[in-house]
Motif scaffolding. Structure first.
Motif, PDB file in Angstrom:
ATOM      1  N   GLY A 192       0.820  -1.213   0.000  1.00  0.00           N
ATOM      2  CA  GLY A 192       0.000   0.000   0.000  1.00  0.00           C
ATOM      3  C   GLY A 192       0.850   1.258   0.000  1.00  0.00           C
ATOM      4  O   GLY A 192       0.536   2.241  -0.681  1.00  0.00           O
ATOM      5  N   ALA A 193       1.968   1.249   0.757  1.00  0.00           N
ATOM      6  CA  ALA A 193       2.858   2.413   0.790  1.00  0.00           C
ATOM      7  C   ALA A 193       3.502   2.652  -0.571  1.00  0.00           C
ATOM      8  O   ALA A 193       3.589   3.796  -1.035  1.00  0.00           O
ATOM      9  CB  ALA A 193       3.927   2.223   1.858  1.00  0.00           C
ATOM     10  N   VAL A 194       3.924   1.593  -1.234  1.00  0.00           N
ATOM     11  CA  VAL A 194       4.546   1.735  -2.556  1.00  0.00           C
ATOM     12  C   VAL A 194       3.541   2.271  -3.569  1.00  0.00           C
ATOM     13  O   VAL A 194       3.837   3.198  -4.338  1.00  0.00           O
ATOM     14  CB  VAL A 194       5.136   0.385  -3.025  1.00  0.00           C
ATOM     15  CG1 VAL A 194       5.516   0.423  -4.485  1.00  0.00           C
ATOM     16  CG2 VAL A 194       6.338   0.011  -2.169  1.00  0.00           C
ATOM     17  N   VAL A 195       2.337   1.728  -3.580  1.00  0.00           N
ATOM     18  CA  VAL A 195       1.310   2.184  -4.519  1.00  0.00           C
ATOM     19  C   VAL A 195       0.910   3.624  -4.212  1.00  0.00           C
ATOM     20  O   VAL A 195       0.765   4.455  -5.125  1.00  0.00           O
ATOM     21  CB  VAL A 195       0.078   1.235  -4.480  1.00  0.00           C
ATOM     22  CG1 VAL A 195      -1.091   1.817  -5.245  1.00  0.00           C
ATOM     23  CG2 VAL A 195       0.463  -0.128  -5.034  1.00  0.00           C
ATOM     24  N   GLY A 196       0.783   3.951  -2.925  1.00  0.00           N
ATOM     25  CA  GLY A 196       0.437   5.319  -2.542  1.00  0.00           C
ATOM     26  C   GLY A 196       1.498   6.324  -2.979  1.00  0.00           C
ATOM     27  O   GLY A 196       1.179   7.395  -3.512  1.00  0.00           O
ATOM     28  N   LEU A 197       2.763   6.005  -2.769  1.00  0.00           N
ATOM     29  CA  LEU A 197       3.840   6.902  -3.209  1.00  0.00           C
ATOM     30  C   LEU A 197       3.882   7.033  -4.729  1.00  0.00           C
ATOM     31  O   LEU A 197       4.169   8.102  -5.266  1.00  0.00           O
ATOM     32  CB  LEU A 197       5.186   6.401  -2.687  1.00  0.00           C
ATOM     33  CG  LEU A 197       5.425   6.624  -1.201  1.00  0.00           C
ATOM     34  CD1 LEU A 197       6.697   5.912  -0.761  1.00  0.00           C
ATOM     35  CD2 LEU A 197       5.519   8.101  -0.896  1.00  0.00           C
TER      36      LEU A 197
END
Length: 127
Positions: free
Chosen positions: A69-74
């Motif tokens: 989720g953090a990678v997709v959000g960034l």
């Protein structure tokens, strides 16, 4: 051979080769030593798992989904910033001015400073 003799010696006497050595000369650990060794190994394993948490993670571990989720959000944040930033083909946009506007301003400042230097040189030579 000498080591075998040394292992079975007690107070200067040599025990026969088939005899048991005294308990204080035994190479086997005691029950207390075994318990301490087992506890030490458990503590080392616990510390290792604490320091390297990803070694025990699988695909279904909750942290995997958090990282995803953090990678997709960034990724989406970076794309949003790239789209909303004014683009003039250059990457150095400052104060909302394009690179061409900054170049023309720099050229004007150079021209003015050159004219000022020429004027000062003329007044200095006229004196």
């Amino acid at each position: 051979m000498l080591s075998a003799l040394c292992r079975h010696t007690t107070c200067g006497r040599v025990a026969p080769f088939g005899a048991q050595a005294p308990r204080w000369l035994s190479s086997r650990p005691t029950a207390d030593q075994s318990k301490r060794a087992i506890e030490g190994a458990k503590n080392q394993e616990r510390i290792w798992k604490l320091m390297t948490p990803d070694s025990s993670w699988g695909l279904t571990h909750p942290a995997t989904f958090i990282l995803l989720g953090a990678v997709v959000g960034l990724h989406y944040y970076n794309n949003y910033v790239d789209v909303t930033r004014p683009s003039d083909g250059g990457s150095d946009v400052q104060d909302g001015r394009t690179a061409k506007e900054m170049e023309t301003e720099i050229e004007q400042v150079r021209k003015q400073s050159f004219e000022e230097a020429e004027r000062r040189r003329r007044t200095a030579s006229a004196r």
